[in-house]
Design a protein around this motif. Structure first.
Motif, PDB file in Angstrom:
ATOM      1  N   ALA A 157      41.674   8.317 -87.531  1.00 27.58           N
ATOM      2  CA  ALA A 157      42.677   9.087 -88.269  1.00 27.58           C
ATOM      3  C   ALA A 157      43.450   8.233 -89.270  1.00 27.58           C
ATOM      4  CB  ALA A 157      43.652   9.748 -87.292  1.00 27.58           C
ATOM      5  N   LEU A 158      43.606   6.942 -88.966  1.00 28.46           N
ATOM      6  CA  LEU A 158      44.407   6.080 -89.841  1.00 28.46           C
ATOM      7  C   LEU A 158      43.599   5.583 -91.020  1.00 28.46           C
ATOM      8  CD1 LEU A 158      46.274   3.882 -87.184  1.00 28.46           C
ATOM      9  CD2 LEU A 158      47.251   5.721 -88.565  1.00 28.46           C
ATOM     10  N   GLU A 159      44.298   5.309 -92.127  1.00 26.24           N
ATOM     11  CA  GLU A 159      43.664   4.723 -93.293  1.00 26.24           C
ATOM     12  C   GLU A 159      43.560   3.212 -93.125  1.00 26.24           C
ATOM     13  OE1 GLU A 159      45.914   5.845 -96.663  1.00 26.24           O
ATOM     14  OE2 GLU A 159      45.527   7.998 -96.454  1.00 26.24           O
ATOM     15  N   GLY A 160      42.666   2.601 -93.912  1.00 27.40           N
ATOM     16  CA  GLY A 160      42.418   1.167 -93.792  1.00 27.40           C
ATOM     17  C   GLY A 160      43.670   0.314 -93.957  1.00 27.40           C
ATOM     18  N   GLY A 161      44.496   0.655 -94.961  1.00 26.26           N
ATOM     19  CA  GLY A 161      45.713  -0.118 -95.195  1.00 26.26           C
ATOM     20  C   GLY A 161      46.697  -0.015 -94.054  1.00 26.26           C
ATOM     21  N   GLN A 162      46.784   1.175 -93.455  1.00 27.87           N
ATOM     22  CA  GLN A 162      47.687   1.365 -92.317  1.00 27.87           C
ATOM     23  C   GLN A 162      47.233   0.541 -91.110  1.00 27.87           C
ATOM     24  OE1 GLN A 162      47.250   5.661 -92.212  1.00 27.87           O
ATOM     25  NE2 GLN A 162      49.317   5.964 -93.009  1.00 27.87           N
ATOM     26  N   ILE A 163      45.928   0.474 -90.897  1.00 31.47           N
ATOM     27  CA  ILE A 163      45.390  -0.280 -89.765  1.00 31.47           C
ATOM     28  C   ILE A 163      45.695  -1.769 -89.912  1.00 31.47           C
ATOM     29  CG2 ILE A 163      43.247  -0.990 -88.617  1.00 31.47           C
ATOM     30  CD1 ILE A 163      42.129   1.781 -89.244  1.00 31.47           C
ATOM     31  N   VAL A 164      45.568  -2.281 -91.141  1.00 26.96           N
ATOM     32  CA  VAL A 164      45.834  -3.702 -91.387  1.00 26.96           C
ATOM     33  C   VAL A 164      47.286  -4.046 -91.053  1.00 26.96           C
ATOM     34  CG1 VAL A 164      46.086  -5.422 -93.206  1.00 26.96           C
ATOM     35  CG2 VAL A 164      44.015  -4.038 -93.098  1.00 26.96           C
ATOM     36  N   TRP A 165      48.226  -3.212 -91.532  1.00 24.85           N
ATOM     37  CA  TRP A 165      49.643  -3.471 -91.252  1.00 24.85           C
ATOM     38  C   TRP A 165      49.944  -3.317 -89.755  1.00 24.85           C
ATOM     39  CZ3 TRP A 165      53.024  -5.862 -94.193  1.00 24.85           C
ATOM     40  CH2 TRP A 165      52.808  -5.888 -95.574  1.00 24.85           C
ATOM     41  N   LEU A 166      49.266  -2.381 -89.114  1.00 23.25           N
ATOM     42  CA  LEU A 166      49.463  -2.180 -87.683  1.00 23.25           C
ATOM     43  C   LEU A 166      48.969  -3.385 -86.888  1.00 23.25           C
ATOM     44  CD1 LEU A 166      50.552  -0.085 -85.709  1.00 23.25           C
ATOM     45  CD2 LEU A 166      48.248   0.876 -85.540  1.00 23.25           C
ATOM     46  N   ARG A 167      47.853  -3.953 -87.303  1.00 27.64           N
ATOM     47  CA  ARG A 167      47.328  -5.163 -86.645  1.00 27.64           C
ATOM     48  C   ARG A 167      48.306  -6.322 -86.808  1.00 27.64           C
ATOM     49  NH1 ARG A 167      41.747  -5.621 -85.400  1.00 27.64           N
ATOM     50  NH2 ARG A 167      41.868  -7.845 -85.784  1.00 27.64           N
ATOM     51  N   LEU A 168      48.880  -6.461 -88.017  1.00 25.29           N
ATOM     52  CA  LEU A 168      49.838  -7.538 -88.272  1.00 25.29           C
ATOM     53  C   LEU A 168      51.072  -7.383 -87.391  1.00 25.29           C
ATOM     54  CD1 LEU A 168      50.590  -9.998 -90.038  1.00 25.29           C
ATOM     55  CD2 LEU A 168      51.664  -8.382 -91.627  1.00 25.29           C
ATOM     56  N   LEU A 169      51.596  -6.162 -87.305  1.00 23.93           N
ATOM     57  CA  LEU A 169      52.757  -5.896 -86.460  1.00 23.93           C
ATOM     58  C   LEU A 169      52.432  -6.153 -84.994  1.00 23.93           C
ATOM     59  CD1 LEU A 169      55.630  -4.793 -86.039  1.00 23.93           C
ATOM     60  CD2 LEU A 169      54.642  -2.491 -85.987  1.00 23.93           C
ATOM     61  N   LEU A 170      51.278  -5.707 -84.560  1.00 22.09           N
ATOM     62  CA  LEU A 170      50.864  -5.910 -83.174  1.00 22.09           C
ATOM     63  C   LEU A 170      50.763  -7.394 -82.850  1.00 22.09           C
ATOM     64  CD1 LEU A 170      49.735  -4.931 -80.457  1.00 22.09           C
ATOM     65  CD2 LEU A 170      47.470  -4.824 -81.536  1.00 22.09           C
ATOM     66  N   GLY A 171      50.177  -8.167 -83.763  1.00 19.63           N
ATOM     67  CA  GLY A 171      50.060  -9.603 -83.534  1.00 19.63           C
ATOM     68  C   GLY A 171      51.413 -10.268 -83.376  1.00 19.63           C
ATOM     69  N   GLY A 172      52.380  -9.885 -84.233  1.00 24.12           N
ATOM     70  CA  GLY A 172      53.722 -10.442 -84.137  1.00 24.12           C
ATOM     71  C   GLY A 172      54.398 -10.086 -82.823  1.00 24.12           C
ATOM     72  N   LEU A 173      54.246  -8.831 -82.395  1.00 21.40           N
ATOM     73  CA  LEU A 173      54.858  -8.401 -81.132  1.00 21.40           C
ATOM     74  C   LEU A 173      54.249  -9.138 -79.944  1.00 21.40           C
ATOM     75  CD1 LEU A 173      55.126  -4.533 -81.729  1.00 21.40           C
ATOM     76  CD2 LEU A 173      56.988  -6.208 -81.700  1.00 21.40           C
ATOM     77  N   ILE A 174      52.943  -9.390 -79.983  1.00 22.78           N
ATOM     78  CA  ILE A 174      52.284 -10.104 -78.880  1.00 22.78           C
ATOM     79  C   ILE A 174      52.794 -11.535 -78.779  1.00 22.78           C
ATOM     80  CG2 ILE A 174      50.071 -11.035 -78.097  1.00 22.78           C
ATOM     81  CD1 ILE A 174      48.759  -8.498 -79.192  1.00 22.78           C
ATOM     82  N   VAL A 175      52.971 -12.198 -79.926  1.00 13.93           N
ATOM     83  CA  VAL A 175      53.492 -13.568 -79.914  1.00 13.93           C
ATOM     84  C   VAL A 175      54.902 -13.594 -79.334  1.00 13.93           C
ATOM     85  CG1 VAL A 175      54.200 -15.499 -81.361  1.00 13.93           C
ATOM     86  CG2 VAL A 175      52.040 -14.342 -81.825  1.00 13.93           C
ATOM     87  N   VAL A 176      55.743 -12.644 -79.740  1.00  5.19           N
ATOM     88  CA  VAL A 176      57.111 -12.567 -79.206  1.00  5.19           C
ATOM     89  C   VAL A 176      57.082 -12.313 -77.701  1.00  5.19           C
ATOM     90  CG1 VAL A 176      59.257 -11.236 -79.240  1.00  5.19           C
ATOM     91  CG2 VAL A 176      58.129 -11.829 -81.384  1.00  5.19           C
ATOM     92  N   ALA A 177      56.216 -11.400 -77.257  1.00  2.00           N
ATOM     93  CA  ALA A 177      56.116 -11.086 -75.832  1.00  2.00           C
ATOM     94  C   ALA A 177      55.662 -12.298 -75.025  1.00  2.00           C
ATOM     95  CB  ALA A 177      55.150  -9.925 -75.621  1.00  2.00           C
ATOM     96  N   SER A 178      54.735 -13.071 -75.582  1.00  2.00           N
ATOM     97  CA  SER A 178      54.258 -14.262 -74.869  1.00  2.00           C
ATOM     98  C   SER A 178      55.386 -15.279 -74.703  1.00  2.00           C
ATOM     99  CB  SER A 178      53.079 -14.885 -75.624  1.00  2.00           C
ATOM    100  OG  SER A 178      53.488 -15.436 -76.865  1.00  2.00           O
ATOM    101  N   LEU A 179      56.224 -15.420 -75.741  1.00  2.00           N
ATOM    102  CA  LEU A 179      57.360 -16.348 -75.645  1.00  2.00           C
ATOM    103  C   LEU A 179      58.376 -15.864 -74.609  1.00  2.00           C
ATOM    104  CD1 LEU A 179      57.873 -17.073 -79.447  1.00  2.00           C
ATOM    105  CD2 LEU A 179      57.022 -18.678 -77.714  1.00  2.00           C
ATOM    106  N   MET A 180      58.619 -14.554 -74.569  1.00  2.00           N
ATOM    107  CA  MET A 180      59.564 -13.996 -73.598  1.00  2.00           C
ATOM    108  C   MET A 180      59.068 -14.201 -72.168  1.00  2.00           C
ATOM    109  SD  MET A 180      60.650 -10.455 -75.513  1.00  2.00           S
ATOM    110  CE  MET A 180      61.574  -9.868 -74.078  1.00  2.00           C
TER     111      MET A 180
END
Length: 257
Positions: free
Chosen positions: A94-117
């Motif tokens: 359902a998502l467009e290519g550009g939306q998926i790219v930004w979602l992956r970037l956001l997800l990666g950032g959240l995972i790094v923060v979660a690992s530090l926590m």
């Protein structure tokens, strides 16, 4: 494939199996990462092999005597993750290519923060979280598995913060990821994408996965929960950085337009 490629592939499988047997996750993360770095096999083929070998790892780790599991924790996570996989596959279409790219970037950032926590909060919570939190963590796990095949971090982070025994956490994760792998494998088979070369690769590596999983279960290394949490932190951080790195070219291209 040459003998050298087969040896490299089996070494990657061995490292991924040991990590998965110790922490309960990261099999796909490590195997895909190493294969991509060494460029020894097509990643699409390895992705299917991972689903088959994940089931083998679960059999080797959880087979034999009744594994330690907490049904009150396992069932909401298991059910919601399987539902999430279906939703994630639909969302990917359902998502467009550009939306998926930004979602992956956001997800990666959240995972790094979660690992530090996870390592900043060195001690687990005093009390077990409520049932809705397990349904939410499992649903996010399945959703991300369906969309990006990177569903480990939400449920790993949630479980390793709980006042649960190490074996209960590991066995729950292995069970959930095995069920998700079976769901993905069923989808691949239904679409007719299970090739003979994939089956041969799986057959080649499966005995090694079963043996190493059994050895880790039979002769577990004496690791403290704190040490395991640090190992989980490293693997989660690698997962987050990998998602960020993969999404950067697409983000930069989108901004240049």
């Amino acid at each position: 494939m040459s003998l050298q490629v087969h040896v490299f592939f089996l070494l990657c499988v061995a490292l991924a199996t040991v990590a998965q047997s110790l922490t309960g996750f990261a099999f796909g993360l490590i195997l895909l990462g190493l294969v991509a770095t060494l460029q020894v096999l097509p990643l699409t083929e390895v992705a299917v092999v991972i689903s088959i070998l994940t089931l083998g790892n679960a059999l080797g780790t959880l087979g034999g005597p009744k594994p330690q599991l907490d049904r009150a924790v396992l069932m909401p996570v298991l059910i919601s993750s399987l539902l999430g996989v279906s939703l994630g596959i639909w969302g990917l279409g359902a998502l467009e290519g550009g939306q998926i790219v930004w979602l992956r970037l956001l997800l990666g950032g959240l995972i790094v923060v979660a690992s530090l926590m996870l390592v900043v909060q060195s001690k687990p919570q005093a009390q077990l979280s409520g049932q809705p939190s397990f349904w939410l963590a499992g649903g996010l796990c399945g959703l991300l598995n369906g969309m990006f095949s990177s569903g480990g971090p939400p449920i790993v982070y949630h479980l390793y913060r709980q006042p649960l025994g190490y074996e209960v956490i590991r066995n729950t994760l292995i069970t959930v990821f095995a069920a998700n792998a079976a769901a993905r494998l069923g989808l691949v088979m239904a679409q007719g994408q299970l090739t003979l070369s994939t089956l041969w690769l799986s057959a080649e590596a499966l005995p090694l996965v079963l043996l190493l999983s059994w050895l880790v279960r039979r002769y577990p290394p004496k690791l403290s929960l704190r040490t395991v949490r640090w190992l989980v932190f490293v693997l989660m951080a690698l997962a987050g950085v990998s998602l960020i790195w993969d999404s950067l070219p697409g983000v930069l291209a989108a901004r240049a337009v």
